[in-house]
Design an enzyme around this catalytic site. Structure first.
Site, PDB file in Angstrom:
ATOM      1  N   LEU A 120      -9.647  11.032   3.998  1.00 34.20           N
ATOM      2  CA  LEU A 120      -8.874  10.785   2.787  1.00 34.20           C
ATOM      3  C   LEU A 120      -7.933   9.605   3.028  1.00 34.20           C
ATOM      4  CD1 LEU A 120      -7.981  14.462   1.782  1.00 34.20           C
ATOM      5  CD2 LEU A 120      -9.801  13.005   0.847  1.00 34.20           C
ATOM      6  N   GLY A 122      -4.694  11.396   7.551  1.00 30.48           N
ATOM      7  CA  GLY A 122      -4.100  10.606   8.627  1.00 30.48           C
ATOM      8  C   GLY A 122      -2.668  11.034   8.903  1.00 30.48           C
ATOM      9  N   ASP A 131       4.571   5.448   9.367  1.00 29.20           N
ATOM     10  CA  ASP A 131       4.831   4.112   9.934  1.00 29.20           C
ATOM     11  C   ASP A 131       5.498   3.158   8.964  1.00 29.20           C
ATOM     12  OD1 ASP A 131       2.780   3.619   8.176  1.00 29.20           O
ATOM     13  OD2 ASP A 131       1.828   2.139   9.466  1.00 29.20           O
ATOM     14  N   ASN A 173       4.448   1.852   6.347  1.00 25.93           N
ATOM     15  CA  ASN A 173       3.489   0.849   5.878  1.00 25.93           C
ATOM     16  C   ASN A 173       3.371  -0.368   6.800  1.00 25.93           C
ATOM     17  OD1 ASN A 173       1.559   0.359   3.871  1.00 25.93           O
ATOM     18  ND2 ASN A 173       2.868  -1.163   2.905  1.00 25.93           N
ATOM     19  N   LEU A 214      -7.834  10.571  -3.325  1.00 27.48           N
ATOM     20  CA  LEU A 214      -7.618  11.584  -4.355  1.00 27.48           C
ATOM     21  C   LEU A 214      -7.590  10.918  -5.732  1.00 27.48           C
ATOM     22  CD1 LEU A 214      -4.803  13.796  -2.760  1.00 27.48           C
ATOM     23  CD2 LEU A 214      -7.265  14.208  -2.773  1.00 27.48           C
ATOM     24  N   LYS A 233       3.189   4.983  -5.315  1.00 25.04           N
ATOM     25  CA  LYS A 233       2.353   6.170  -5.140  1.00 25.04           C
ATOM     26  C   LYS A 233       2.237   6.554  -3.664  1.00 25.04           C
ATOM     27  CE  LYS A 233      -0.090   4.786  -9.276  1.00 25.04           C
ATOM     28  NZ  LYS A 233      -1.259   4.102  -9.815  1.00 25.04           N
ATOM     29  N   LEU A 249       2.226   9.382  -0.947  1.00 25.60           N
ATOM     30  CA  LEU A 249       2.009  10.823  -0.791  1.00 25.60           C
ATOM     31  C   LEU A 249       2.255  11.220   0.654  1.00 25.60           C
ATOM     32  CD1 LEU A 249      -1.218  11.421  -2.909  1.00 25.60           C
ATOM     33  CD2 LEU A 249       1.160  11.743  -3.591  1.00 25.60           C
TER      34      LEU A 249
END
Length: 340
Positions: free
Chosen positions: A187, A207, A211, A213, A233, A245, A247
């Site tokens: 995912l 995962g 970090d 990003n 998703l 966005k 998550l």
């Protein structure tokens, strides 16, 4: 002689008085010393000292009461079993759940890419996943793979009870070494594939990386390198948000648990997503609330209030106050670019 005899009691009396006077003086001195010592303690400190003493004195009594309560509960369960009455305790509720054959894997192989602070955040998210899986109606087969390094050290130091966790598979090896590749679906928000249904014969990999990003696309690259399936998703098909966005690991985990129960993606998203993201169903973009557009801090989101299905009227969404900013872990290294 008579005079001498008469004077003797007076002398003795005087001696007694002197002795008593000396004793009283010594007593007064002791009291003064004791008073001087107690005067160094404040009234609150004396109360606290007394309370601690009472606590220690009642230790055995408390222990005995705990034993009695435990024995009483045991007798009650036995009596209910004999009468054919189903016990409604947590363990019985857990047993009455219908486990799913779907496997959810948290890939902890990114340990060396995180600083200790972020590893601790990941640990909190894993704790949340475990707790939610224990109480859900359809618990999944939970795997923690590549479990070692900093994460294991943190768990050993902060939460030694993890060794007693039930229904969790702790694996030192990587997920692709213990599960069949044809069963794996990674995912990742970078995948062009949008997940529409959950196949309970599959193992879905999340995962485990916090970090901020710094390692964009790393989970998607990992899936491609291993030659396994990948998907994101269907967030964009059901939800509109005016915040990024992002998550958290536990958000993804809980959304999947919610979908297994409700069989509806929109309900699953709005049951789990935190309120501060200002999410609304697709088609109601004009009702977007005031989400957080600032850079996500990857902090813990354990106490976030979800956008519950109880809120049937979304028109007051824009008037709701933004939740206090709390830590959020990302689903993957580039989850803020999730187009799902």
């Amino acid at each position: 002689m008579a005079t001498d005899m008469a004077d003797t009691p007076a002398v003795q009396e005087s001696s007694h008085e002197c002795a008593n006077s000396e004793n009283e003086s010594a007593k007064d001195e002791n009291e003064t010393v004791q008073t001087g010592e107690t005067e160094t303690l404040s009234k609150r400190q004396r109360k606290r000292l007394l309370k601690n003493q009472q606590w220690e004195e009642q230790r055995e009594l408390r222990k005995q009461k705990r034993k009695e309560r435990k024995q009483q509960k045991k007798l009650e369960r036995q009596a209910q079993a004999e009468d054919g009455v189903e016990w409604t305790g947590k363990k019985r509720l857990r047993r009455s759940a219908e486990p799913s054959s779907l496997r959810l894997v948290i890939d902890c192989s990114f340990d060396n890419l995180m600083v200790l602070k972020d590893v601790k955040k990941l640990h909190k998210q894993i704790q949340r996943c475990y707790a939610e899986n224990r109480r859900t109606l359809h618990p999944v087969q939970f795997y923690l793979t590549s479990h070692g390094g900093q994460l294991k050290q943190v768990m050993d130091e902060i939460n030694k009870g993890w060794v007693n966790w039930k229904d969790v598979h702790f694996k030192l090896d990587a997920f692709d070494e213990i599960l069949k590749k044809e069963d794996l679906v990674y995912l990742t928000s970078d995948s062009p594939n949008v997940l529409q249904e959950l196949d309970e014969a599959k193992a879905y990999v999340i995962g485990g990386l916090v970090d901020h990003n710094h390692h964009k696309g790393i989970t998607f690259d990992r899936a491609q390198e291993l030659g396994i399936a990948h998907a994101q998703l269907p967030l964009g098909s059901f939800v509109k948000m005016n915040s990024r966005k992002v998550l958290a690991v536990n958000h993804v985990f809980e959304i999947i648990l919610a979908f297994l129960e409700k069989r509806d993606w929109q309900e699953a998203f709005f049951t789990v997503l935190p309120q501060r993201k200002g999410a609304v169903p697709v088609g109601q973009e004009n009702k977007l609330g005031e989400g957080n557009d600032e850079e996500d801090s990857d902090e813990d989101s354990d106490t976030e209030h979800p956008i519950s299905e109880k809120r049937t009227d979304l028109k007051d969404q824009s008037e709701s106050k933004q939740e206090e900013h709390k830590p959020v872990l990302i689903q993957s290294d580039s989850s803020e670019r999730n187009t799902a």
